[in-house]
Design a protein around this motif. Structure first.
Motif, mmCIF file in Angstrom:
data_model
loop_
_atom_site.group_PDB
_atom_site.id
_atom_site.type_symbol
_atom_site.label_atom_id
_atom_site.label_comp_id
_atom_site.label_asym_id
_atom_site.label_seq_id
_atom_site.Cartn_x
_atom_site.Cartn_y
_atom_site.Cartn_z
ATOM 1 N N ILE A 14 1.041 -1.326 0.021
ATOM 2 C CA ILE A 14 0.018 -0.089 -0.013
ATOM 3 C C ILE A 14 1.026 1.473 0.017
ATOM 4 O O ILE A 14 0.680 2.351 -0.624
ATOM 5 C CB ILE A 14 -0.926 -0.044 1.201
ATOM 6 C CG1 ILE A 14 -2.039 -1.179 1.113
ATOM 7 C CG2 ILE A 14 -1.847 1.316 1.357
ATOM 8 C CD1 ILE A 14 -2.601 -1.264 2.356
ATOM 9 N N LYS A 15 1.954 1.208 0.867
ATOM 10 C CA LYS A 15 2.854 2.192 0.862
ATOM 11 C C LYS A 15 3.442 2.669 -0.482
ATOM 12 O O LYS A 15 3.512 3.686 -0.804
ATOM 13 C CB LYS A 15 3.888 1.984 1.937
ATOM 14 C CG LYS A 15 4.815 3.405 2.460
ATOM 15 C CD LYS A 15 5.601 3.200 3.541
ATOM 16 C CE LYS A 15 6.503 4.478 3.636
ATOM 17 N NZ LYS A 15 7.467 4.338 4.833
ATOM 18 N N VAL A 16 3.991 1.399 -1.022
ATOM 19 C CA VAL A 16 4.726 1.801 -2.353
ATOM 20 C C VAL A 16 3.864 2.324 -3.235
ATOM 21 O O VAL A 16 4.336 3.031 -4.082
ATOM 22 C CB VAL A 16 5.385 0.413 -2.768
ATOM 23 C CG1 VAL A 16 5.887 0.294 -4.172
ATOM 24 C CG2 VAL A 16 6.489 0.005 -1.861
ATOM 25 N N THR A 17 2.647 1.891 -3.292
ATOM 26 C CA THR A 17 1.548 2.465 -4.394
ATOM 27 C C THR A 17 1.002 3.759 -4.060
ATOM 28 O O THR A 17 0.211 4.154 -4.874
ATOM 29 C CB THR A 17 0.750 1.491 -4.763
ATOM 30 O OG1 THR A 17 0.123 1.013 -3.420
ATOM 31 C CG2 THR A 17 1.163 0.104 -5.292
ATOM 32 N N ASN A 18 1.390 4.457 -2.942
ATOM 33 C CA ASN A 18 0.646 5.667 -2.426
ATOM 34 C C ASN A 18 -0.734 5.524 -2.132
ATOM 35 O O ASN A 18 -1.307 6.612 -2.254
ATOM 36 C CB ASN A 18 1.097 6.799 -3.535
ATOM 37 C CG ASN A 18 2.521 6.974 -3.635
ATOM 38 O OD1 ASN A 18 3.240 7.240 -2.619
ATOM 39 N ND2 ASN A 18 3.037 7.393 -4.977
ATOM 40 N N GLY A 19 -1.049 4.421 -1.760
ATOM 41 C CA GLY A 19 -2.616 4.190 -1.305
ATOM 42 C C GLY A 19 -2.916 5.024 0.013
ATOM 43 O O GLY A 19 -1.824 5.025 0.919
ATOM 44 N N ARG A 20 -4.019 5.470 0.296
ATOM 45 C CA ARG A 20 -4.359 5.834 1.424
ATOM 46 C C ARG A 20 -5.646 4.984 2.193
ATOM 47 O O ARG A 20 -6.529 4.373 1.549
ATOM 48 C CB ARG A 20 -4.988 7.262 1.308
ATOM 49 C CG ARG A 20 -4.066 8.587 1.003
ATOM 50 C CD ARG A 20 -4.870 9.696 0.795
ATOM 51 N NE ARG A 20 -5.639 9.722 -0.273
ATOM 52 C CZ ARG A 20 -7.140 10.078 -0.376
ATOM 53 N NH1 ARG A 20 -7.750 10.244 0.869
ATOM 54 N NH2 ARG A 20 -7.773 10.034 -1.351
ATOM 55 N N VAL A 21 -5.201 4.636 3.386
ATOM 56 C CA VAL A 21 -6.130 3.671 3.931
ATOM 57 C C VAL A 21 -7.011 4.358 4.953
ATOM 58 O O VAL A 21 -6.675 5.428 5.567
ATOM 59 C CB VAL A 21 -5.382 2.722 5.033
ATOM 60 C CG1 VAL A 21 -6.338 1.652 5.693
ATOM 61 C CG2 VAL A 21 -4.492 1.655 3.956
ATOM 62 N N MET A 22 -8.270 4.142 4.623
ATOM 63 C CA MET A 22 -9.265 4.800 5.745
ATOM 64 C C MET A 22 -10.319 4.020 6.017
ATOM 65 O O MET A 22 -10.576 2.810 5.805
ATOM 66 C CB MET A 22 -9.882 6.099 5.055
ATOM 67 C CG MET A 22 -10.700 5.725 3.446
ATOM 68 S SD MET A 22 -10.984 7.129 2.569
ATOM 69 C CE MET A 22 -9.525 7.689 2.264
ATOM 70 N N ALA A 23 -11.008 4.561 7.313
ATOM 71 C CA ALA A 23 -12.207 3.703 7.706
ATOM 72 C C ALA A 23 -13.408 3.782 6.963
ATOM 73 O O ALA A 23 -13.764 4.888 6.256
ATOM 74 C CB ALA A 23 -12.325 4.240 9.315
ATOM 75 N N ARG A 24 -14.145 2.655 6.836
ATOM 76 C CA ARG A 24 -15.472 2.479 6.337
ATOM 77 C C ARG A 24 -16.452 3.517 6.840
ATOM 78 O O ARG A 24 -16.244 3.728 8.019
ATOM 79 C CB ARG A 24 -15.796 1.278 6.316
ATOM 80 C CG ARG A 24 -17.214 1.043 5.518
ATOM 81 C CD ARG A 24 -17.811 -0.325 5.612
ATOM 82 N NE ARG A 24 -19.124 -0.647 5.235
ATOM 83 C CZ ARG A 24 -19.825 -1.774 5.091
ATOM 84 N NH1 ARG A 24 -19.220 -2.926 5.691
ATOM 85 N NH2 ARG A 24 -20.924 -1.941 4.734
ATOM 86 N N ARG A 25 -17.099 4.293 6.033
ATOM 87 C CA ARG A 25 -18.062 5.150 6.707
ATOM 88 C C ARG A 25 -19.432 4.814 5.963
ATOM 89 O O ARG A 25 -19.553 4.480 4.617
ATOM 90 C CB ARG A 25 -17.920 6.690 6.221
ATOM 91 C CG ARG A 25 -16.705 7.219 6.984
ATOM 92 C CD ARG A 25 -16.154 8.453 6.453
ATOM 93 N NE ARG A 25 -15.166 8.185 5.529
ATOM 94 C CZ ARG A 25 -14.557 8.940 4.511
ATOM 95 N NH1 ARG A 25 -15.081 10.283 4.506
ATOM 96 N NH2 ARG A 25 -13.571 8.766 3.675
ATOM 97 N N LYS A 26 -20.435 4.726 6.738
ATOM 98 C CA LYS A 26 -21.919 4.488 6.359
ATOM 99 C C LYS A 26 -22.556 5.556 5.494
ATOM 100 O O LYS A 26 -22.205 6.661 5.556
ATOM 101 C CB LYS A 26 -22.851 4.327 7.650
ATOM 102 C CG LYS A 26 -22.274 3.104 8.653
ATOM 103 C CD LYS A 26 -22.428 1.789 7.805
ATOM 104 C CE LYS A 26 -21.966 0.586 8.640
ATOM 105 N NZ LYS A 26 -21.922 -0.786 8.120
#
Length: 378
Positions: A14-26
């Motif tokens: 994820i870091k190498v591809t510059n992805g942003r992880v975030m919590a699911r929102r309803k």
């Protein structure tokens, strides 16, 4: 970061591809989602397909458009009976068979929803799939498409995962760069939900790419919008049977099918960088990465054929395609390796003892790629 992507390999990817992880929102509103169901002689699957998107999809307003491409079975009769019983469903009938690309585009053109899913009549959405996709798309306006995992099945439906609590979002160009490095498509179609406004701005499926139209659509979208992934959930069921289009029309699983797939994947990159991606800041470097990747894959197929002693493999065609994509491919590692192998000749053994290591490495690379795709979608 918790849950399904805690392992170090996933974190690093994820870091190498510059992805942003975030919590699911309803969901905080009621979005409209259009499901386009192209159908040709799949009447036996149609009711189950429609039920998968009209049932167990809470919190959304569903519109279903069935496009019958002049089926010769009972598909149209089944579609009309579904329409008569459910006012969320409407049917478009073709007076003559137009083929799958025109059928897709006719349905997509008629969509009125904010978001849209193209779902073949022999496939299914998993419970909650439309809801989960709409959650991400409403929360992240920059995202043009969202996808999750697809379960390949035959026979009874296996259980699906639905409790993912995280999303990954990439800037479009970062996602596109990873596709250039990989060269492979990571989503078929039933697991992808698009933002309709992005689809309208970039256009429908291209008739000149009948085998790789989905891949080109995803690449094109990443050139103008961000991409989202639903972690740890299954979004669709992809049915495997004897008359799948990939098997029937595109010789999937054969050397000829591999050649068609490779050539059209390269053509996808060509048309995207000549079209909507032509003004990207990194266009030249991204296109060069794609050239190296696809040309190397073409020669790798030939290398593997030599390693396994496949005398009937169409090596000449693959070599010509590799040269067409990237003229300098013969100076690459795979090009030099193939030159050495051609001097020694092909030996009909289960696997050539001198080349076993590289053949195993190639297979291992494929396993790792598929594992990473299932874990983090890229």
């Amino acid at each position: 970061m918790t849950g399904s992507i805690m392992d170090l390999i996933s974190r690093a990817s994820i870091k190498v591809t510059n992805g942003r992880v975030m919590a699911r929102r309803k969901l905080h509103r009621l979005p409209r989602v259009t499901v386009v169901i192209p159908c040709y002689n799949y009447g036996r699957y149609l009711r189950q397909c429609v039920a998968s998107v009209t049932q167990n999809q809470p919190g959304i307003d569903v519109e279903v458009i069935i496009v019958d491409d002049k089926s010769t079975d009972d598909s149209l009769e089944v579609a009309l009976s579904i329409q008569a019983a459910d006012d969320r469903v409407r049917v478009i009938r073709h007076e003559q068979n137009k083929g799958h690309i025109a059928t897709y585009n006719d349905g997509l053109d008629a969509a009125t929803g904010e978001f849209v899913l193209l779902l073949s009549a022999d496939d299914l959405a998993t419970p909650g799939a439309l809801t989960r996709a709409a959650e991400l798309l409403t929360a992240e306006p920059s995202v043009g498409l969202v996808y999750g995992n697809a379960i390949h099945f035959s026979g009874d439906l296996p259980a699906s995962r639905s409790e993912g609590k995280e999303w990954i979002v990439w800037q479009g160009v970062d996602w596109l760069r990873d596709r250039c490095r990989s060269g492979y498509n990571i989503a078929a179609s039933p697991e992808v939900v698009m933002r309709t406004s992005v689809l309208r701005s970039t256009g429908g499926y291209r008739p000149d790419l009948p085998h790789a139209g989905d891949f080109e659509m995803w690449l094109r979208t990443s050139a103008v919008a961000d991409i989202g992934y639903l972690v740890g959930v299954d979004q669709a069921y992809y049915r495997q049977h004897a008359v799948n289009m990939n098997k029937k029309d595109f010789n999937a699983g054969t050397a000829r099918g591999q050649f068609v797939d490779l050539k059209q994947r390269w053509q996808c990159f060509e048309v995207v960088f000549a079209g909507v991606g032509r003004n990207l800041k990194d266009r030249s470097s991204l296109l060069q990465i794609a050239r190296r990747t696809l040309a190397s894959q073409a020669l790798e197929r030939v290398n593997y054929a030599y390693a396994r002693g496949f005398k009937g493999f169409p090596s000449t065609e693959f070599e010509a395609l590799a040269t067409e994509i990237w003229g300098d491919v013969w100076f690459s590692k795979r090009g030099r390796a193939l030159a050495r192998r051609k001097k020694l000749g092909m030996i009909s053994l289960p696997i050539h003892p001198l080349w076993a290591a590289s053949a195993i490495a190639w297979r291992l690379e494929d396993v790792v790629r598929r594992w990473r795709c299932r874990r983090i979608g890229i």
